[in-house]
Design a protein around this motif. Structure first.
Motif, PDB file in Angstrom:
ATOM      1  N   ASP A   1      -2.752  -1.521  -2.873  1.00 19.49           N
ATOM      2  CA  ASP A   1      -2.835  -1.051  -4.313  1.00 19.49           C
ATOM      3  C   ASP A   1      -1.943  -2.408  -5.224  1.00 19.49           C
ATOM      4  OD1 ASP A   1      -0.368  -0.155  -3.993  1.00 19.49           O
ATOM      5  OD2 ASP A   1      -0.289   1.297  -5.533  1.00 19.49           O
TER       6      ASP A   1
ATOM      7  N   THR B   1      -9.931  -3.680   1.548  1.00 16.31           N
ATOM      8  CA  THR B   1      -9.218  -3.854   2.618  1.00 16.31           C
ATOM      9  C   THR B   1      -8.172  -4.945   2.426  1.00 16.31           C
ATOM     10  OG1 THR B   1     -10.620  -5.429   3.456  1.00 16.31           O
ATOM     11  CG2 THR B   1     -11.298  -3.137   4.089  1.00 16.31           C
TER      12      THR B   1
ATOM     13  N   GLU C   1      -3.914   1.994   4.600  1.00 20.84           N
ATOM     14  CA  GLU C   1      -4.895   0.611   4.973  1.00 20.84           C
ATOM     15  C   GLU C   1      -5.736   0.293   3.728  1.00 20.84           C
ATOM     16  OE1 GLU C   1      -4.550  -0.734   7.907  1.00 20.84           O
ATOM     17  OE2 GLU C   1      -3.330   1.247   8.678  1.00 20.84           O
ATOM     18  N   ARG C   2      -5.354   0.927   2.341  1.00 19.05           N
ATOM     19  CA  ARG C   2      -5.849   0.207   1.122  1.00 19.05           C
ATOM     20  C   ARG C   2      -4.815  -0.081   0.132  1.00 19.05           C
ATOM     21  NH1 ARG C   2     -11.595  -0.738   1.465  1.00 19.05           N
ATOM     22  NH2 ARG C   2     -12.340   0.858   3.162  1.00 19.05           N
TER      23      ARG C   2
ATOM     24  N   ARG D   1       1.358   5.544   0.890  1.00 18.29           N
ATOM     25  CA  ARG D   1       1.113   6.503   2.049  1.00 18.29           C
ATOM     26  C   ARG D   1       0.054   7.254   1.784  1.00 18.29           C
ATOM     27  NH1 ARG D   1       6.369  10.835   2.086  1.00 18.29           N
ATOM     28  NH2 ARG D   1       5.633  11.807  -0.002  1.00 18.29           N
ATOM     29  N   ALA D   2      -0.614   7.486   0.673  1.00 15.93           N
ATOM     30  CA  ALA D   2      -1.855   8.232   0.830  1.00 15.93           C
ATOM     31  C   ALA D   2      -2.878   7.422   1.278  1.00 15.93           C
ATOM     32  CB  ALA D   2      -2.118   8.257  -0.871  1.00 15.93           C
ATOM     33  N   ASP D   3      -3.095   6.239   1.381  1.00 13.29           N
ATOM     34  CA  ASP D   3      -4.043   5.395   2.299  1.00 13.29           C
ATOM     35  C   ASP D   3      -3.249   4.101   2.575  1.00 13.29           C
ATOM     36  OD1 ASP D   3      -6.038   4.160   3.474  1.00 13.29           O
ATOM     37  OD2 ASP D   3      -7.605   4.795   1.958  1.00 13.29           O
TER      38      ASP D   3
ATOM     39  N   ARG E   1      -1.879  -7.607   5.942  1.00 14.34           N
ATOM     40  CA  ARG E   1      -1.371  -6.175   6.465  1.00 14.34           C
ATOM     41  C   ARG E   1      -0.050  -6.399   7.049  1.00 14.34           C
ATOM     42  NH1 ARG E   1      -0.948  -2.342  10.463  1.00 14.34           N
ATOM     43  NH2 ARG E   1      -1.441  -0.318   9.996  1.00 14.34           N
TER      44      ARG E   1
ATOM     45  N   THR F   1      -9.163  -0.107  -3.560  1.00 10.05           N
ATOM     46  CA  THR F   1     -10.542   0.147  -2.960  1.00 10.05           C
ATOM     47  C   THR F   1     -11.064  -1.067  -2.111  1.00 10.05           C
ATOM     48  OG1 THR F   1     -11.454  -1.429  -4.732  1.00 10.05           O
ATOM     49  CG2 THR F   1     -11.323   1.009  -5.241  1.00 10.05           C
TER      50      THR F   1
ATOM     51  N   SER G   1       0.744  -1.180  -0.181  1.00  9.31           N
ATOM     52  CA  SER G   1       0.051  -0.176   0.022  1.00  9.31           C
ATOM     53  C   SER G   1       0.873   1.134  -0.024  1.00  9.31           C
ATOM     54  CB  SER G   1      -0.987  -0.074   1.301  1.00  9.31           C
ATOM     55  OG  SER G   1      -0.291   0.081   2.409  1.00  9.31           O
TER      56      SER G   1
END
Length: 336
Positions: free
Chosen positions: A145, A201, A142-143, A138-140, A247, A199, A136
């Motif tokens: 990519d 988790t 927890e999502r 750093r913009a999000d 994660r 989009t 993932s």
């Protein structure tokens, strides 16, 4: 490559608009590799400069754990490998970080967040050999990519079997309309990275990855394992490790050096190269010329995002049928 191991003054390396000081440039990291005493710290810096754009592309904007070898390659007497999540104190102001939360310890940690090649060279100065980014950005955080398909051979599985499984992976990806970017792991396996829409988790990506792994196993039952427990796997099978999408689980980045005696690297390859290559083809000695000739084979990965919704549907189907390889809720699946 291959300089004397005797003490030498620091070397100043100009990278972009900054200068990185490389102390102990002649420290041997990989003894016996190359024409001299071995691959040195300065050799590692020069390697990363030679594949710089590819390395930055693999790491850009991602929390990154470092595997540091302060005295050289692990395996030398008294040498320890350091798994570095928190960026060491005293970093230059231009080295960027990203804060990530670790629920198990209820703490926030600033991890390296590469946005420029100079940060990679600084990490090499800090004795980093392996770079392990999150999937993932750093913009999000927890999502995710990036979906990572890890082909992890059992102790009795040969490279030919890994190749066969890679072919099945490619076949299923093509049917899904997903573009996979393969690379050697730098160990004994193959990784395939797939850019995805951020989009879902981590939990749903893990479910999707497990469903994909099960489909590969159905097509190649004599070669593939998906069960979580190592004791239940045939040691001659290749484990399609869906759990790498959990994660904070990481794998070595494309172009990352690995801490193995031959100084292998995790090398991007074309699908049509897999049948003709072996992991030892790709080392810090051979990759610079390959990169100069071919460029970054993963350069356009961001141009081909895949929506994993169809795989999440596969996961729901398998779960309903009791066919998911993910252990049931409440079971101990922290270690295989």
């Amino acid at each position: 490559m291959g300089r004397s191991a005797s003490a030498a003054p620091a070397v100043m390396v100009e990278v972009e608009d900054v200068v990185v000081r490389i102390s102990n440039p002649d420290r041997i990291y990989f003894p016996g590799v190359g024409p001299g005493a071995g691959v040195t710290k300065l050799d590692l810096a020069e390697y990363h400069l030679s594949v710089g754009s590819g390395m930055v592309n693999a790491l850009r904007e991602r929390p990154c754990m470092l595997h540091r070898y302060p005295k050289g390659l692990v395996g030398q007497p008294g040498i320890e490998k350091v798994h570095q999540k928190k960026v060491p104190s005293g970093k230059p102001s231009w080295v960027e970080t990203v804060s990530v939360h670790f629920p198990r310890f209820d703490r926030d940690v600033d991890e390296l967040c590469v946005t420029r090649l100079a940060s990679v060279i600084w990490a090499v100065q800090m004795s980093a050999v392996e770079f392990h980014p999150w999937n993932s950005r750093r913009a999000d955080v927890e999502r995710p990519d990036e979906w990572r398909i890890d082909l992890d051979p059992g102790p009795d599985a040969d490279w030919a079997r890994v190749r066969r499984v890679a072919g099945v992976v490619h076949e299923v990806l093509d049917e899904l309309g997903a573009v996979g970017y393969p690379k050697t792991s730098g160990g004994s396996g193959i990784h395939v990275n797939v850019r995805i829409e951020p989009t879902v988790t981590f939990a749903d990506l893990r479910r999707a990855a497990a469903a994909f792994a099960e489909e590969v196993r159905r097509r190649a039952p004599d070669d593939v394992a998906t069960t979580w427990w190592r004791k239940d796997r045939d040691p001659a099978h290749v484990f399609v490790d869906w759990n790498q999408n959990t994660r904070d689980h990481t794998v070595a980045a494309a172009y990352s050096v690995r801490g193995v005696p031959s100084a292998r690297v995790s090398a991007p390859v074309r699908w049509d190269e897999i049948d003709d290559c072996v992991p030892d083809d790709f080392t810090v000695l051979t990759m610079p010329a390959r990169f100069e000739a071919l460029g970054d084979l993963h350069a356009d990965i961001d141009d081909h995002p895949f929506d994993v919704a169809s795989l999440v549907e596969w996961a729901a189907r398998d779960e309903a049928a009791g066919e998911s390889p993910i252990p049931s809720a409440g079971s101990d699946h922290g270690a295989p």
